[in-house]
Each structure stands twice: as C-alpha cells, then as structure tokens.
Design a protein around this motif. Structure first.
Motif: not given
Length: 261
Positions: A114-134
């Motif tokens: 499990t990885l926790e991100v602070p909010d949805v925006d950091s996942l969809t537009t921030g640095s955490y987005q790389t975990y979703l790409v591809g």
C-alpha cells in the motif's frame, strides 16, 4: 411546528450510522437520520422512534431543520471524506450550543503493498501520477471522484467500480468510462469476488480511499498482497471538529447524559 419525537439528529448514510440507529432504538431514544440518497433509506429499520429524512440540507436550511424536529443532540456518523457537512454542522452546533459528537472510523495501518497519497489531486496531476501511467488501474473511489481521473484515459487503462445507481453510472460515463470498463456493484464485496474481478481485468493498481474496514479497505489490502497488486490509498482529510471518538460506546453514553440534562 416542532416534532415531539426526535431528540437526536444522526447524520447517516454509513454502516456505522445504521449500528448507532439500531442501538438508539433499543434505548428508546427518538432519532432522526439524514441521508442524501433514497437508496440509503433502506439501511435503517422501520421503527416508531426512528425517522429518516432523504435529501441534502444546505447550511441555510439546517437551523430551521433543528427547530422543526426538536433536535437537542447531534451525532455525526457521516463518511470520513464528507468534510463539508461535518464542518457546517460543527459550526452550527457550536453557535446554537447543541451537544455534538462525531464517530470517526478507526484508521487502518498501511499494508505491505500500500502507498498512501495526501489527496486525489496529487495522484491525478502531481508526482504520484507516475504510479498510474501505463498501468491497468481499478478506481474504487466513488463515482463523484471519477472526474478527477478523466484526463488520464490516454495514459492508463482505467476501470471504475461504482454503486448500481443511475446517477453513479451517469457520472462514470461523463468521466469518460465506456461500458466495458464499468462494473456496478454494491458493497460489501467478498474477498473471493475481489480476487476474481481483479484477475478478470488483469488489474495492476487499485485506487481507494482511506475509508477503514467498513469501507472494504481491509479486504483490498489482503487481496493486493495476495495478487501482488499496488494499492494506492488516498489519505483522509483532516477533520478539525468537536468531540470525536473511534468507539461506538461513548456515542450512546453521550446521548444519554445530554438527554437527561
């Protein structure tokens, strides 16, 4: 005109609120539950001392609502992410000197995958987005949040799980999800079914909210570990409110003590 039955306003729509309502019934405490959808009405038993109000209340409507129903105690058992209603009611309760208590689901520890991100925006537009790409990604965040991910359809293969209601399906379609990438399913979802669904769609990443065990987070943790899937958990927003408890017993004691006085 003031109702002569309700004395407790229970902000509901959750499994926790159903448990609270059932216990208040056994203690013969009049209770008015508010929910935002007609479907949530069926969470609660039919009983003379329990009433259910369906529909969202605006901040302007709440004072008259309290007067009309003779509310003397407020119990907030709304979802951990329902911050707007919690903030509004807390302020009104303080202003009107109405005893308020909030039940907050106990948080779960992070799982191995499990990885926790602070909010949805950091996942969809921030640095955490790389975990979703591809990746093949299953979103279990609720239909209202799917719009946050609509810009990522060209970068990841996104699947959405929603409640089986027309509004939820419409929100998923509006967010760009096609019928082959939507599953409408009412929780709780059994562990065996989670495994089958994730395997069917060959899911590599699952996005969920930190909703606690009642929101199925514990099941997702176990399945993620068993299948080697990355579970991304969106952290709960900070709720700086009045008295908050993680156990149900103080809720009933709170109601009894304030109703006696």
């Amino acid at each position: 005109m003031v109702d002569n039955l309700p004395s407790v306003w229970l902000i509901g729509g959750t499994v926790d609120s159903r448990t609270i309502a059932e216990e208040l019934i056994t203690q013969s405490i009049g209770c008015l539950v508010t929910v935002t959808t007609p479907e949530a009405r069926h969470l609660y038993p039919i009983h003379p001392s329990l009433r259910v109000h369906v529909g969202a209340l605006s901040p302007e409507e709440i004072p008259a609502f309290l007067e009309r129903h003779g509310i003397t105690v407020i119990v907030d058992a709304s979802h951990p992410f329902a911050t707007q209603i919690t903030a509004t009611v807390t302020a009104i309760a303080k202003e009107r000197h109405i005893p308020y208590i909030r039940f907050e689901r106990p948080p779960l520890a992070l799982g191995e995958n499990t990885l926790e991100v602070p909010d949805v925006d950091s996942l969809t537009t921030g640095s955490y987005q790389t975990y979703l790409v591809g990746k093949r990604v299953l979103l279990t965040v609720g239909a209202r949040w799917l719009g946050h991910f609509s810009t990522l359809h060209s970068q990841a293969l996104l699947f959405a799980r929603t409640l089986p209601y027309p509004q939820a399906l419409a929100q998923a379609i509006a967010a760009g999800f096609t019928s082959d990438r939507i599953i409408a399913l009412r929780p709780p979802v059994a562990e065996s079914l989670e495994i089958a669904l994730w395997q069917q769609w060959q899911i590599q990443v699952v996005v969920t909210k930190a909703s606690g065990a009642q929101g199925g987070e514990d099941v997702k943790k176990r399945v993620a570990q068993a299948l080697g899937v990355t579970l991304i958990r969106i952290a709960r927003p900070e709720n700086k409110v009045g008295q908050t408890v993680n156990d149900l017993a103080p809720i009933y004691q709170f109601c009894q003590s304030h109703l006696r006085t």
